[in-house]
Design an enzyme around this catalytic site. Structure first.
Site, PDB file in Angstrom:
ATOM      1  N   CYS A  34     -14.840 -33.803  15.388  1.00  0.00           N
ATOM      2  CA  CYS A  34     -15.629 -34.865  15.902  1.00  0.00           C
ATOM      3  C   CYS A  34     -16.662 -35.280  15.153  1.00  0.00           C
ATOM      4  O   CYS A  34     -16.870 -34.995  13.696  1.00  0.00           O
ATOM      5  CB  CYS A  34     -16.211 -34.368  17.004  1.00  0.00           C
ATOM      6  SG  CYS A  34     -17.458 -33.195  16.709  1.00  0.00           S
ATOM      7  N   CYS A  55     -20.663 -27.587  17.104  1.00  0.00           N
ATOM      8  CA  CYS A  55     -20.222 -28.274  15.689  1.00  0.00           C
ATOM      9  C   CYS A  55     -21.000 -27.923  14.599  1.00  0.00           C
ATOM     10  O   CYS A  55     -20.263 -27.748  13.347  1.00  0.00           O
ATOM     11  CB  CYS A  55     -20.384 -29.836  15.964  1.00  0.00           C
ATOM     12  SG  CYS A  55     -19.600 -30.397  17.700  1.00  0.00           S
ATOM     13  N   CYS A  80     -11.681 -27.040  20.691  1.00  0.00           N
ATOM     14  CA  CYS A  80     -11.722 -28.469  20.558  1.00  0.00           C
ATOM     15  C   CYS A  80     -10.702 -28.758  19.331  1.00  0.00           C
ATOM     16  O   CYS A  80     -10.478 -29.857  19.329  1.00  0.00           O
ATOM     17  CB  CYS A  80     -12.945 -29.022  19.970  1.00  0.00           C
ATOM     18  SG  CYS A  80     -13.686 -28.133  18.556  1.00  0.00           S
ATOM     19  N   ASP A 125     -11.045 -28.620  16.061  1.00  0.00           N
ATOM     20  CA  ASP A 125     -11.463 -29.205  14.925  1.00  0.00           C
ATOM     21  C   ASP A 125     -11.422 -28.309  13.741  1.00  0.00           C
ATOM     22  O   ASP A 125     -11.648 -27.012  13.866  1.00  0.00           O
ATOM     23  CB  ASP A 125     -12.896 -29.521  15.150  1.00  0.00           C
ATOM     24  CG  ASP A 125     -12.974 -30.551  16.072  1.00  0.00           C
ATOM     25  OD1 ASP A 125     -11.963 -31.349  16.369  1.00  0.00           O
ATOM     26  OD2 ASP A 125     -14.084 -31.103  16.499  1.00  0.00           O
TER      27      ASP A 125
HETATM   28 FE1  FES Z   1     -15.294 -29.495  17.932  1.00  0.00          FE
HETATM   29 FE2  FES Z   1     -17.399 -30.945  17.345  1.00  0.00          FE
HETATM   30  S1  FES Z   1     -16.290 -31.118  19.247  1.00  0.00           S
HETATM   31  S2  FES Z   1     -16.623 -29.450  16.174  1.00  0.00           S
END
Ligand code: FES
Length: 145
Positions: A59, A103, A33, A35
């Site tokens: 996110c 997450c 993702c 992040d």
């Molecule tokens: Fe990647 Fe939440 S979508 S940590």
């Protein structure tokens, strides 16, 4: 979809920032993702976490879980902090939607990475702490994003 607590920690995250000369700093990401979460811990001579701060580029759930994770580790010993799992973080937030569970793994791993850095800097071994991964998607390969 999100609990009130998740929304609260997303809108008003606690402990955002950096700690200068932190005892331990850990950065973990999720290549799937994109992040990234960085956790800073200030640990006193008795192994108690005095202060915890974070910076998260990610996110809303990642922000909320980092915020809650910093709240949970404060005042804990290193050993106690190690026991804070992503499930504990999720429970403290009254749950996360299934698709957002990964997450919270970022938060758990960021704590571990900061503890690992602390242990390395102080030439100590923290019982039960495994070398953290840089990319959390290695740990949850089956999850959808
Ligand atoms: Fe990647 Fe939440 S979508 S940590």
């Amino acid at each position: 979809m999100y609990s009130e607590k998740v929304m609260d920690h997303f809108m008003h995250p606690r402990n955002v920032g950096e700690i200068e000369d932190a005892s331990g700093v850990g950065t973990v990401g999720n290549a799937k993702c994109g992040d990234i979460m960085r956790m800073y811990l200030d640990i006193d001579e008795n192994g108690v976490i005095r202060e915890a701060k974070f910076k998260t580029f990610g996110c809303g759930a990642a922000v909320a879980t980092s915020s809650m994770a910093t709240e949970l580790v404060k005042g804990k010993t290193v050993q106690e902090a190690l026991e804070i799992t992503n499930k504990a973080v999720m429970e403290a937030l009254d749950g996360l939607p299934p698709i957002k569970v990964h997450c919270s793994l970022l938060a758990e791993e960021a704590i571990h990475a900061a503890l690992w850095d602390y242990a390395e800097k102080h030439h100590i071994k923290i019982e039960g702490l495994e070398r953290p991964v840089n990319d959390i998607s290695e740990k949850a390969p089956e999850e959808e994003y």
